[in-house]
Design an enzyme around this catalytic site. Structure first.
Site, PDB file in Angstrom:
ATOM      1  N   CYS A   1       6.780 -46.100 -36.768  1.00  0.00           N
ATOM      2  CA  CYS A   1       5.381 -46.185 -37.200  1.00  0.00           C
ATOM      3  C   CYS A   1       4.416 -46.004 -36.039  1.00  0.00           C
ATOM      4  O   CYS A   1       3.245 -45.658 -36.234  1.00  0.00           O
ATOM      5  CB  CYS A   1       5.134 -47.533 -37.851  1.00  0.00           C
ATOM      6  SG  CYS A   1       6.042 -47.746 -39.382  1.00  0.00           S
TER       7      CYS A   1
ATOM      8  N   ASN B   1       6.942 -39.180 -38.860  1.00  0.00           N
ATOM      9  CA  ASN B   1       7.930 -40.263 -39.005  1.00  0.00           C
ATOM     10  C   ASN B   1       8.188 -40.487 -40.483  1.00  0.00           C
ATOM     11  O   ASN B   1       8.776 -39.657 -41.141  1.00  0.00           O
ATOM     12  CB  ASN B   1       7.439 -41.526 -38.295  1.00  0.00           C
ATOM     13  CG  ASN B   1       8.369 -42.713 -38.539  1.00  0.00           C
ATOM     14  OD1 ASN B   1       9.586 -42.568 -38.451  1.00  0.00           O
ATOM     15  ND2 ASN B   1       7.836 -43.861 -38.878  1.00  0.00           N
ATOM     16  N   GLU B   2       7.725 -41.598 -41.029  1.00  0.00           N
ATOM     17  CA  GLU B   2       7.993 -41.868 -42.450  1.00  0.00           C
ATOM     18  C   GLU B   2       6.839 -41.334 -43.293  1.00  0.00           C
ATOM     19  O   GLU B   2       6.138 -42.091 -43.956  1.00  0.00           O
ATOM     20  CB  GLU B   2       8.185 -43.366 -42.673  1.00  0.00           C
ATOM     21  CG  GLU B   2       9.520 -43.868 -42.176  1.00  0.00           C
ATOM     22  CD  GLU B   2       9.746 -45.349 -42.434  1.00  0.00           C
ATOM     23  OE1 GLU B   2       8.772 -46.066 -42.763  1.00  0.00           O
ATOM     24  OE2 GLU B   2      10.888 -45.798 -42.283  1.00  0.00           O
TER      25      GLU B   2
ATOM     26  N   GLU C   1      11.674 -47.716 -30.033  1.00  0.00           N
ATOM     27  CA  GLU C   1      10.267 -47.827 -30.424  1.00  0.00           C
ATOM     28  C   GLU C   1       9.690 -49.057 -29.735  1.00  0.00           C
ATOM     29  O   GLU C   1      10.382 -50.077 -29.582  1.00  0.00           O
ATOM     30  CB  GLU C   1      10.138 -47.982 -31.945  1.00  0.00           C
ATOM     31  CG  GLU C   1       8.682 -48.226 -32.358  1.00  0.00           C
ATOM     32  CD  GLU C   1       8.413 -48.127 -33.856  1.00  0.00           C
ATOM     33  OE1 GLU C   1       9.364 -48.248 -34.642  1.00  0.00           O
ATOM     34  OE2 GLU C   1       7.242 -47.939 -34.223  1.00  0.00           O
TER      35      GLU C   1
HETATM   36  O1  AHR Z   1      12.063 -49.809 -37.182  1.00  0.00           O
HETATM   37  C1  AHR Z   1      10.886 -50.435 -37.586  1.00  0.00           C
HETATM   38  C2  AHR Z   1      10.035 -49.547 -38.470  1.00  0.00           C
HETATM   39  O2  AHR Z   1      10.682 -49.293 -39.676  1.00  0.00           O
HETATM   40  C3  AHR Z   1       9.731 -48.181 -37.947  1.00  0.00           C
HETATM   41  O3  AHR Z   1       8.652 -48.174 -37.092  1.00  0.00           O
HETATM   42  C4  AHR Z   1       9.421 -47.401 -39.178  1.00  0.00           C
HETATM   43  O4  AHR Z   1       9.721 -46.039 -39.057  1.00  0.00           O
HETATM   44  C5  AHR Z   1      10.210 -48.097 -40.253  1.00  0.00           C
HETATM   45  O5  AHR Z   1       9.425 -48.398 -41.334  1.00  0.00           O
END
Ligand code: AHR
Length: 658
Positions: free
Chosen positions: A244, A375-376, A51
């Site tokens: 994120c 994602n989350e 990321e």
């Molecule tokens: O790894 C950092 C962040 O942690 C990621 O972007 C997210 O998916 C999680 O909350």
């Protein structure tokens, strides 16, 4: 030095073996049943998650050295300083109606005999290496005057020139100019100075500086040392681009893959969501140029032998930030993005997106087999959108496996709801994330022992043990965290029929530009080092094996008894038995390993140990190998060996089955 250490370790081990008959009387026994396969280990089990956080892309893996090369940052001259001359000036011009993807450029007017200049500070400086070639490039045209010269100078922290060349600009049409030169000195915090000569008005854009020695020497490519570290992990897959970053703080700022492909000068810049996420680590100069976009991602995956696992926005922005969602009637654009990405990766060159991939240099498909939807994300709004996505993708591409979110935590209301719903839908993969204490990791080494074997599979998509032994960011990657992760990972491997992919997070952090710690690999402008957590990942990955077999202590799985955690597998290709044993006790424990179900074993086992007697110990730029794997050999006598399990250690054993 390393050999000397290994030799003395061997003598030390032989001495211990000399006492083995005495020890065997009292020592404990681990029994391996090599002919009782319990699970098949998928090639994807151990992977990586990239990321763009902590300057992982711009300022990190993407080898561009010029920050704000196209004057598109919110403050268009951020990263640039003028060397003023009376009568000369710089103006930022916006042509967004005619060029919406790259609206701004700079107009430099030189009206005096003295040259006027601008200096770029790079990403916390520019890492420049002596005797290495660099290519400077610029899009330019003359607005007034007939000829102009730009002197390109690399300067060190003291202001001395450590590399220079010049470019003559002529003509009133935009044109790309480039020039190559070699650096005369190494400098971690160099800057790029451009001096504009002659009475002329220059229009300039996409001011760029790359080293020649990028990964595979690709022009405009990736930092070779950092890619090498990824390749050395031998990852089974690479998840990308987030995290994120996929969601964005709001939908307008979500990650859109189509804006990251094609010519780099046409990829619109976006503010990086980590720019403003944490007030204490605010990084106002953090943007995404997308020089490392989706094409470069697929290429990277191919280069390092990892299966691509792209994650797409499912019509939901980050629920911690704005909780903005696309109306479910408006999801078509999002779904089309997902379908088109599959075409971009796999489609023939006569399809719209396959054609673009081919024109970018890769006529053959990238063999995409899986994709993440969200994602989350959490709540019924996620399930509602996911169902629409799943139907559309599976209708067109039934073989593509989908990875789905179970929220931000591995337990609690959100998780229970999503886990229940996703299993009812019989989804392919459920993505679980855990950033927890080392203790949580130890206590959860059996987490998957009781999961259903016949339902959706698990992807441990983001995890890291967060130690509290130190508040310093780099010190969070201490041995306490790595050892706890190793213990937990024995549980993942033992349950490889349930957990089919796992990746640590985050992957990279720039020491001067991070927002989140711990991280697997720390780097600065010139160097990088592997954390103990990296070596744990690597040892599991390069010793993956193909089938899990039982390893037992008193007829039970080894997950905490006597502070031990263990897993065993057989590598069918090399015909070896592989054991991974974690000793979380601060005392040495000598164990007899009984290997049942094999006809004959070789007389020597290859043993690799990762250990430190201090839980707070860390690797660093100065001591990158303080905690690193050490190799030795141990005798095997009649399917039995005595292993000295060092205090606080991960021991990997490979023994050939004849
Ligand atoms: O790894 C950092 C962040 O942690 C990621 O972007 C997210 O998916 C999680 O909350």
């Amino acid at each position: 030095m390393k050999n000397k250490f290994v030799n003395s370790l061997c003598i030390f081990v032989s001495t211990i073996i000399g006492f083995s008959s005495v020890i065997a009387q009292q020592s404990h026994v681990l029994t391996v049943k090599a002919n009782h396969p319990t699970a098949t280990i998928p090639p994807t089990l151990w992977g990586i998650f990239f990321e763009d956080i902590n300057l992982a892309a711009d300022g990190g893996l993407y080898a561009e050295l010029v920050k704000n090369r196209s004057f598109e940052f919110t403050n268009p001259l951020m990263g640039w300083k003028e060397i003023k001359q009376q009568g000369s000036s710089i103006l930022v011009i916006n042509r967004s109606t005619t060029n919406p993807s790259n609206p701004r450029f700079a107009r430099v007017s030189v009206q005096s005999e003295q040259p006027y200049g601008i200096v770029n500070e790079g990403f916390r400086g520019m890492g420049i290496k002596k005797d290495t070639g660099y290519v400077f490039s610029i899009l330019a045209r003359l607005k007034e005057g007939t000829i102009g010269t730009i002197h390109v100078q690399l300067i060190n922290a003291k202001g001395d020139h450590i590399g220079e060349e010049s470019i003559v600009i002529s003509g009133y049409e935009w044109k790309k100019y480039s020039v190559h030169f070699t650096a005369k000195a190494t400098e971690p915090k160099a800057r790029l100075k451009l001096m504009f000569d002659g009475k002329a008005v220059y229009d300039v854009d996409m001011i760029s500086l790359f080293p020649h020695d990028t990964w595979k020497h690709r022009a405009g490519g990736l930092r070779a040392d950092l890619v090498q570290m990824l390749a050395d992990l031998k990852p089974g897959f690479i998840r990308f681009p987030g995290g994120c970053i996929v969601e964005g703080r709001d939908l307008a700022n979500r990650y859109q893959w189509k804006k990251t492909v094609g010519p780099v000068e046409e990829r619109p810049l976006l503010m990086n969501r980590w720019n403003t996420e944490f007030a204490v680590r605010s990084t106002p100069d953090y943007f995404q140029s997308f020089g490392l976009g989706f094409y470069e991602y697929f290429l990277l995956a191919e280069d390092i032998g990892a299966a691509p696992l792209p994650i797409l926005n499912c019509g939901m922005a980050c629920q911690f930030n704005s909780a903005e969602v696309a109306n479910s009637d408006d999801l078509d654009e999002y779904i089309q993005d997902a379908l088109d990405l599959i075409e971009f990766a796999n489609g023939p060159a006569n399809t719209k997106w396959g054609k673009l991939r081919s024109e970018m240099g890769h006529p053959l498909p990238f063999n995409l087999t899986m994709m993440g939807v969200g994602n989350e994300n959490w709540g019924p709004q996620y399930i509602e959108r996911l169902k629409i996505f799943t139907k559309a993708i599976k209708d067109k591409y039934p073989k593509i496996k989908l990875v789905n979110s179970s929220g931000t935590d591995p337990n609690g209301e959100r998780y229970d709801y999503l886990n229940g719903e996703l299993r009812k839908m019989n989804v392919d993969f459920i993505d679980e994330h855990y950033y927890k204490s080392p203790d949580w990791f130890l206590q959860n080494a059996k987490r998957y022992d009781t999961f259903s074997r016949n339902s959706s599979k698990v992807f441990a998509g983001e995890y890291a043990a967060h130690s509290k032994l130190s508040n310093e960011a780099v010190a969070k990657n201490n041995w306490e965290s790595a050892l706890a992760e190793a213990a937990f990972m024995t549980g993942l491997e033992r349950n490889a029929d349930v957990v089919q992919m796992a990746s640590y997070a985050p992957l990279f952090a720039h020491v001067d530009g991070w927002q989140w710690a711990p991280d697997l690999i720390w780097f600065d402008n010139l160097h990088s080092y592997a954390t103990p957590n990296y070596y744990v990942q690597q040892l599991f990955s390069i010793n993956k094996g193909s089938i899990v077999v039982p390893i037992q202590l008193k007829n039970e799985v080894v997950a905490g008894t006597d502070s031990l955690y263990a897993t065993a597998c057989v590598d069918k290709q090399s015909n070896e038995l592989i054991l991974k044993i974690v000793n979380t006790a601060s005392r040495q424990q000598d164990y007899t390993i009984l290997m049942e179900g094999v006809s004959r074993l070789s007389q020597l086992a290859r043993v690799t140990v990762l250990s430190s007697d201090k839980l707070a110990a860390v690797n660093s730029f100065r001591s990158p190998m303080l905690i690193a794997p050490r190799d030795m050999q141990v005798n095997v006598n009649d399917k039995k060996m005595t292993l000295p399990l060092l205090p606080l250690s991960l021991t990997v054993v490979r023994v050939k089955m004849n």
